[in-house]
Design a protein around this motif. Sequence first.
Motif: not given
Length: 149
Positions: A62-68, A78-82
């Motif tokens: 989750x932290x990696x996704x927030x950064x990516x 990007x929206x799905x990662x967020x």
Amino acid sequence: MKPDADVMLAGFAGTMLMDIAPQLGGEYTLGSVGIISMSMLMVAQEVDRAADVRYQENAQMRALFAEAAKLIDDKNLAGRLEAASRTKDESLRVRALDSSNDALKKLLIELQAVAEVSKAPWAAGLEGKIWDFLLGSVEARRFVFPSLG
């Protein structure tokens, strides 16, 4: 007495390997007891760490996704990662954590595929962080076997 499943399983496996197996005749029976005992040792380790490993992996992804999400050009991804970065584990039951872990890893695979082919300045650094996560995941799930000799 509070029965600790990992301690009990390891004790049972040790008894089977060291006390029962030497008394058995026949290669098949001896081999079966050996496989069952080693499997019990693996289950004992997994019982102790299963929830923590999955919980930590989920938090790291989750932290990696927030950064990516702030870096990549693909707005849909990007929206799905967020969105995934804001999810929470609803339970500490291993099956529930596994369900979250599986969904997050599918998204991680998609992110890794994008990072691997991208020539953007952020891609190499992000790919390195993904590999660091994967290596850490393998290490956290590694089984340690006792010396029997």
